[in-house]
Design an enzyme around this catalytic site. Structure first.
Site, PDB file in Angstrom:
ATOM      1  N   SER A  79       4.335  -7.652  -2.846  1.00 32.14           N
ATOM      2  CA  SER A  79       5.387  -6.826  -3.429  1.00 32.14           C
ATOM      3  C   SER A  79       5.098  -5.341  -3.377  1.00 32.14           C
ATOM      4  O   SER A  79       6.016  -4.532  -3.401  1.00 32.14           O
ATOM      5  CB  SER A  79       5.629  -7.244  -4.885  1.00 32.14           C
ATOM      6  OG  SER A  79       6.089  -8.579  -4.939  1.00 32.14           O
ATOM      7  N   SER A  80       3.839  -4.945  -3.321  1.00 38.04           N
ATOM      8  CA  SER A  80       3.497  -3.525  -3.328  1.00 38.04           C
ATOM      9  C   SER A  80       2.272  -3.301  -2.462  1.00 38.04           C
ATOM     10  O   SER A  80       1.493  -4.230  -2.189  1.00 38.04           O
ATOM     11  CB  SER A  80       3.237  -3.021  -4.756  1.00 38.04           C
ATOM     12  OG  SER A  80       2.109  -3.663  -5.308  1.00 38.04           O
TER      13      SER A  80
END
Length: 746
Positions: free
Chosen positions: A74-75
């Site tokens: 996600s990041s």
């Protein structure tokens, strides 16, 4: 044989072959029932190690297609720190190989690393995966868990639908699923819902903590230029004196001028720079200096942080249908937190509120003029319709008073406002408005309206044909829906796999019927035929519009509304002339080329044709005579005044026209002295002869100054003139002239 319990030893069987001399074949069938107590997960893991789970779902057709492994974190922080999760995702390649796919058939899609799964927007890898599945190139899609593929139910179920249509399997860490199977699809749907709910809960926890700290004024936020956080995370003014000085100068200049644009102009005139901090990247936090922009001044004046207040919730984020994040202003009464006197401010909070009210009073329109705005009472016909031909932005209107008349000017002010620079373009609007008005009125002729009605009839006929096609489309969609309904009602209700598929087909057919009906009704309402009364009214429209336009009592606002009905926009470009490109609402394009109006004193200049005429008249007339001739012919000066002798003389001097005296001298005419010397008399005698008509003089000014042709053979003789009365000489001269006339007549 009885089944022993866990404490009973297994029986021992033995066979003595010596007691049977002949070979004997003995078949023994043993049935053993084993009860295993322990973890089911361990049994499943051992079975999966021996044989891939769900291997029976894999078909030869799916094995011929590729396997697509989707990897996502996600990041970027997770990509760097959570390496174990990344390794587990890449390890799914072994599961695909165990199911029968070759090493070369496996495609790894890992271009979405560091991207959130909340939306498909911006995830090129996910979109590539969906396209490959749609094209039938994927036999199986592998992901560590559902949340890796999508955390949005819309994206997840769209992928499930496509996988079900193309027969593509889905594999995660828990097992292998066939979206065509109702049970597998139910499990996948529940997983998608749980994944989305998990994301919501995570956001809710984080959001709750943020709101709690914000209401106490302890939430650490990104600070505007001029403020920094101290070691205790308190908000203090920037220790850099240059930064503080620049910020203070902005508020000081605004307090003195009351205009954000004047602040930008003052910075540009003094060649001052303004600081800013880099927010992202390798140089995050570094200070850079550049020109002050108008938008930055407005942000500073609107930001309550500069007034010493802590604010949270001034903006609300949202998403467009394309997935882009947008920010919108929130009314002050809906802010989450507003704590005054939270830290040291540059202006006071009361002064900040006064600045906001002043900015609101200064703003005559919102935005950068991207919309035309309502028509107003000013004389500018094209207000809100003019676009700059250089930068493409909408131009504003300014007015100036000239000889008691309010004249419009069209100005492009964007660069001037934002950068404090010169105005992009400024064009006088009086002549332009008149030319466009003639074009608009010319377009509204009875012939043009008659042609428009004929075209409308053709379009109506075409619309009728299109209406029939849309009606047939509705009937066809309804027929398909009826077939789907009959197939669904005819199926065995216990056969849920078939019933679910037929129900989905029926629902899809019903949606197509609804869409077809909506399209049909919408198109029918938009293409309604003209009524007879409307057609009759259009026939008299041209005369009505011309009469309305010429009426002195018609407000300018109404003329602007008429213009907006016909004109889409007007693009202006200034070179050595004004070029106006006009787009009409009917799709036609017109280009007008207008001369540049004279500016300043050039407006008062005498027309060149009048100057040429004065030059010609100087050959035979004095200044007073020329003025009378010009006035009789209807000529006027540059200021619209009648001509006088003094004005003619000034024009002669300004344009360096040859003096009448010099013109006559060049033709050989003599002065009083020269003429007197030529015939041997005094100047007084010459003057007496001119007054009495014995000789003819040509005036070269309006002060009785004359020049004479050289004396000919018939000039008065000096000796004859002695001793003869003047009256007798005049009578004799007249008699001679009469006799000469009679001879000529005979």
């Amino acid at each position: 044989m009885s089944q022993p319990n866990s404490s009973t030893p297994w029986p021992r069987w033995s066979w003595d072959a010596s007691s049977h001399p002949d070979p004997v074949t003995v078949t023994v069938t043993v049935t053993v029932t084993v009860t295993v107590t322990g973890s089911v997960a361990l049994v499943r893991e051992s079975v999966m190690q021996d044989q891939p789970s769900g291997a029976g779902k894999v078909t030869a057709d799916q094995l011929r297609r590729g396997a697509y492994l989707y990897v996502r974190q996600s990041s970027l922080k997770q990509v760097v720190n959570n390496t174990e999760s990344t390794q587990r995702q890449y390890a799914l390649r072994g599961r695909a190989i165990a199911l029968g796919w070759g090493e070369g058939q496996i495609t790894v899609i890992d271009t979405d690393q560091g991207q959130s799964g909340a939306s498909a927007a911006g995830r090129d890898g996910f979109q590539l995966l969906v396209s490959e599945v749609s094209l039938g190139r994927a036999g199986i899609v592998l992901g560590l868990e559902v949340s890796r593929l999508a955390r949005n139910n819309t994206d997840w179920h769209r992928l499930l639908e496509i996988c079900a249509m193309t027969g593509t399997l889905i594999l995660d860490e828990d097992g292998l699923y066939d979206p065509r199977s109702f049970n597998d699809r139910l499990v996948l749907g529940l997983k998608g819902t749980m994944s989305e709910a998990e994301l919501h809960l995570l956001k809710a926890r984080l959001r709750g903590g943020q709101l709690s700290k914000a209401r106490r004024g302890e939430l650490k936020q990104c600070l505007p230029i001029g403020y920094v956080h101290d070691p205790l995370d308190r908000i203090v003014k920037d220790p850099d004196a240059a930064v503080r000085g620049a910020v203070e100068r902005v508020f000081t200049l605004f307090a003195a001028s009351g205009s954000a644009r004047q602040v930008v102009i003052a910075f540009a005139a003094d060649q001052l720079s303004f600081p800013a901090r880099i927010r992202t990247g390798a140089h995050k936090g570094e200070l850079v200096w550049g020109p002050l922009k108008h938008w930055r001044v407005l942000n500073m004046l609107h930001n309550p942080c500069y007034a010493g207040a802590f604010v949270y919730g001034r903006k609300r984020s949202g998403r467009t249908p394309e997935g882009k994040t947008t920010l919108s202003d929130v009314p002050r009464e809906q802010w989450t937190a507003l704590i005054e006197d939270h830290h040291e401010g540059y202006p006071s909070f009361e002064q900040w509120e006064d600045n906001g009210r002043l900015l609101l009073s200064n703003a005559t329109g919102r935005g950068e003029g991207s919309k035309a705005g309502p028509p107003r009472e000013g004389p500018a016909l094209l207000q809100g319709l003019v676009i700059c031909g250089k930068c493409g932005r909408r131009m504003t209107v300014g007015y100036r008073l000239h000889r008691g008349e309010l004249l419009p000017d069209y100005r492009c002010m964007t660069h001037a406002i934002q950068d404090g620079a010169r105005i992009c373009e400024r064009l006088p609007g009086k002549a332009l408005d008149a030319a466009v008005a003639r074009l608009v009125l010319g377009a509204l002729t009875p012939l043009a309206i008659d042609a428009a009605l004929k075209v409308t009839d053709q379009l109506t006929a075409r619309a009728a044909e299109a209406d029939q096609l849309r009606a047939s489309h509705v009937k066809r969609a309804q027929h398909h829906a009826d077939l789907a309904r009959r197939r669904y009602l005819a199926v065995d209700p216990d056969n849920r796999l078939v019933a679910d598929a037929l129900e989905a087909d029926w629902n899809r057919a019903l949606r197509e019927v609804t869409e077809a009906k909506d399209t049909y009704e919408r198109a029918k309402s938009e293409a309604a035929p003209l009524e007879a009364a409307v057609r009759d009214r259009l026939g008299t429209l041209a005369a009505d519009v011309h009469r309305l336009w010429a009426d002195a009592d018609t407000p300018m606002r109404e003329r602007k509304r008429i213009a907006r009905l016909l004109i889409t926009d007007v693009t202006l470009t200034r070179t050595d002339q004004i070029t106006a490109q006009i787009r009409l609402s009917a799709g036609q394009h017109h280009t007008l080329n207008l001369p540049m109006p004279l500016a300043g004193g050039k407006v008062w200049k005498t027309p060149a044709a009048t100057v040429d005429l004065i030059d010609q008249l100087l050959e035979d007339h004095t200044h007073r005579e020329i003025a009378a001739i010009l006035n009789a012919r209807g000529h006027a000066s540059g200021k619209g005044q009648p001509f006088t002798a003094l004005l003619v003389r000034n024009i002669r001097d300004v344009y360096h026209l040859t003096h009448r005296y010099d013109r006559l001298r060049a033709r050989g005419l003599l002065s009083f002295t020269e003429y007197a010397d030529a015939i041997g008399v005094s100047e007084t005698t010459v003057k007496i002869w001119r007054r009495t008509g014995l000789i003819h003089g040509i005036a070269y000014n309006d002060k009785n100054c004359y020049l004479f042709h050289p004396p000919g053979p018939d000039h008065p003789a000096p000796e004859v003139a002695q001793g003869i009365r003047l009256s007798d000489r005049i009578a004799a001269q007249q008699a001679a002239l009469s006799a000469e006339s009679r001879r000529s007549a005979v």
